[in-house]
Design an enzyme around this catalytic site. Structure first.
Site, PDB file in Angstrom:
ATOM      1  N   ARG A   1      -0.420  -2.659  -6.822  1.00  0.00           N
ATOM      2  CA  ARG A   1      -0.747  -3.681  -5.804  1.00  0.00           C
ATOM      3  C   ARG A   1      -1.749  -4.686  -6.369  1.00  0.00           C
ATOM      4  NH1 ARG A   1      -1.305  -4.744  -0.118  1.00  0.00           N
ATOM      5  NH2 ARG A   1      -3.453  -5.073   0.557  1.00  0.00           N
TER       6      ARG A   1
ATOM      7  N   LYS B   1      -2.129  -2.329   7.933  1.00  0.00           N
ATOM      8  CA  LYS B   1      -3.305  -1.783   8.611  1.00  0.00           C
ATOM      9  C   LYS B   1      -3.417  -2.358  10.021  1.00  0.00           C
ATOM     10  CE  LYS B   1      -6.369  -0.632   4.749  1.00  0.00           C
ATOM     11  NZ  LYS B   1      -7.691  -0.884   4.128  1.00  0.00           N
TER      12      LYS B   1
ATOM     13  N   HIS C   1      -4.226  -9.011   3.999  1.00  0.00           N
ATOM     14  CA  HIS C   1      -5.679  -8.958   4.143  1.00  0.00           C
ATOM     15  C   HIS C   1      -6.110  -9.746   5.384  1.00  0.00           C
ATOM     16  CE1 HIS C   1      -6.460  -8.161  -0.432  1.00  0.00           C
ATOM     17  NE2 HIS C   1      -6.203  -7.061   0.245  1.00  0.00           N
TER      18      HIS C   1
ATOM     19  N   HIS D   1      -2.062   2.336  -6.551  1.00  0.00           N
ATOM     20  CA  HIS D   1      -2.668   1.134  -5.980  1.00  0.00           C
ATOM     21  C   HIS D   1      -2.884   0.058  -7.038  1.00  0.00           C
ATOM     22  CE1 HIS D   1      -4.172  -0.390  -2.194  1.00  0.00           C
ATOM     23  NE2 HIS D   1      -5.211  -0.926  -2.810  1.00  0.00           N
TER      24      HIS D   1
ATOM     25  N   TYR E   1      -9.673 -10.941  -6.581  1.00  0.00           N
ATOM     26  CA  TYR E   1      -8.676 -11.078  -7.648  1.00  0.00           C
ATOM     27  C   TYR E   1      -8.865 -12.348  -8.465  1.00  0.00           C
ATOM     28  CZ  TYR E   1      -6.372  -7.293  -5.174  1.00  0.00           C
ATOM     29  OH  TYR E   1      -6.103  -6.097  -4.572  1.00  0.00           O
TER      30      TYR E   1
ATOM     31  N   ARG F   1       0.859  -1.175   0.000  1.00  0.00           N
ATOM     32  CA  ARG F   1       0.000   0.000   0.000  1.00  0.00           C
ATOM     33  C   ARG F   1       0.903   1.235   0.000  1.00  0.00           C
ATOM     34  NH1 ARG F   1      -2.144  -3.448   4.139  1.00  0.00           N
ATOM     35  NH2 ARG F   1      -4.221  -4.261   3.623  1.00  0.00           N
TER      36      ARG F   1
END
Length: 317
Positions: free
Chosen positions: A246, A174, A269, A243, A278, A150
């Site tokens: 990514r 995150k 994730h 992004h 994806y 990110r």
């Protein structure tokens, strides 16, 4: 109760999210900005915050929609306003959380745009690496693509967390969760050129913990990464966002045969369902897997035994 000025109240909400709610910094800032936007609108309407009604909030959200924001952004804003409502309730400014009456739209998640390998190559090849900042940008965007980072993760990457010999990064994602991510030979080559040659030319004797710095020798910001990429996009002719690198990383991994769980770990994730989006992008890979692993009726004359043997060979454990 007398309403506090908009900006101080939004900042107080931001501090509350960090200290009381234990929210991640980026989430807290986004929520505070949503609250500040609401406060600005209420001020323009000459409506004290304590006198707002559910109808006012519905009108405000409708107005935001007319400004062209997506359903996904509306859903995020409503989540922010619900948190803000809880904050106002605790402060005695509201007697109930009015934002709970707002329904979040069920946004249909669009498939992320991805670049082909050739497009990624063309994009990165357009960087002028004859200057220290050019070497930085090549190393930066190579690393983002090679590791699926990110923007915030790339901006906050520390030198101490780069292991050149092992070709591994310790990435702070995150929720302040750390993950270990490998990177490739090309990224290693440019990263070494940046860290050992171009970066010292900018910093001199100064010590900066972050890997990527700007021309002034201070840490490169998320906005700086985004702005530099815009210029690269225009120069290369490849329409993309940072992004997108990514997204392309994840899609190319799956197309190359990586399993979904591994890609989930590499991307950081928390939920596998986030990674599953994806799998809808590269249908050719699905067709290939079906052809390789599902014998079907390839040979109309084959017996049940021969089909069974094919399956046994494919899934030999």
């Amino acid at each position: 109760m007398t309403d506090k000025p908009a900006a101080p109240l939004a900042e107080e909400f931001y501090a509350d999210l960090l200290l009381v709610g234990r929210r991640a910094g980026l989430t807290a800032r986004a929520y505070a900005e949503s609250a500040a936007t609401l406060l600005q609108w209420a001020g323009e309407q000459s409506r004290p915050l304590g006198s707002l009604t559910v109808r006012d909030l519905l009108y405000y959200i409708a107005l935001r929609r007319t400004q062209g924001i997506s359903d996904l952004t509306v859903a995020k804003e409503i989540s922010a306003l619900r948190s803000f409502g809880e904050f106002l309730l605790r402060k005695g400014i509201w007697t109930e959380n009015l934002a709970l009456e707002l329904d979040r739209p069920k946004a249909s998640r669009a498939l992320p745009k991805v670049l082909s390998v050739e497009q990624v190559d063309a994009l990165l090849a357009a960087i002028d690496t004859s200057t220290p900042l050019g070497v930085r940008d090549r190393a930066l965007y190579e690393l983002i693509y090679s590791c699926g980072l990110r923007i915030s993760e790339a901006a906050g990457l520390l030198l101490a967390n780069v292991h050149f010999k092992e070709k591994l990064l310790i990435v702070l994602g995150k929720g302040s969760k750390e993950r270990l991510v490998p990177f490739g030979d090309i990224a290693l080559e440019w990263l070494e050129r940046w860290v050992h040659e171009a970066r010292p030319a900018i910093l001199g004797q100064r010590q900066v913990p972050e890997v990527f710095v700007n021309a002034r020798g201070t840490p490169l910001s998320r906005k700086g990464i985004w702005k530099n990429f815009q210029a690269l996009e225009a120069k290369s002719g490849v329409q993309s966002k940072v992004h997108t690198l990514r997204h392309s990383f994840a899609t190319h991994l799956l197309a190359g045969g990586a399993d979904l769980r591994s890609v989930q770990e590499l991307l950081g994730h928390a939920d596998l369902s986030t990674t599953q989006i994806y799998t809808h992008i590269d249908d050719s890979r699905l067709q290939e897997c079906h052809r390789d692993f599902f014998p079907g009726h390839k040979d109309e004359t084959c017996s049940e035994t021969s089909v069974s043997e094919q399956v046994t060979v494919k899934y030999d454990v």
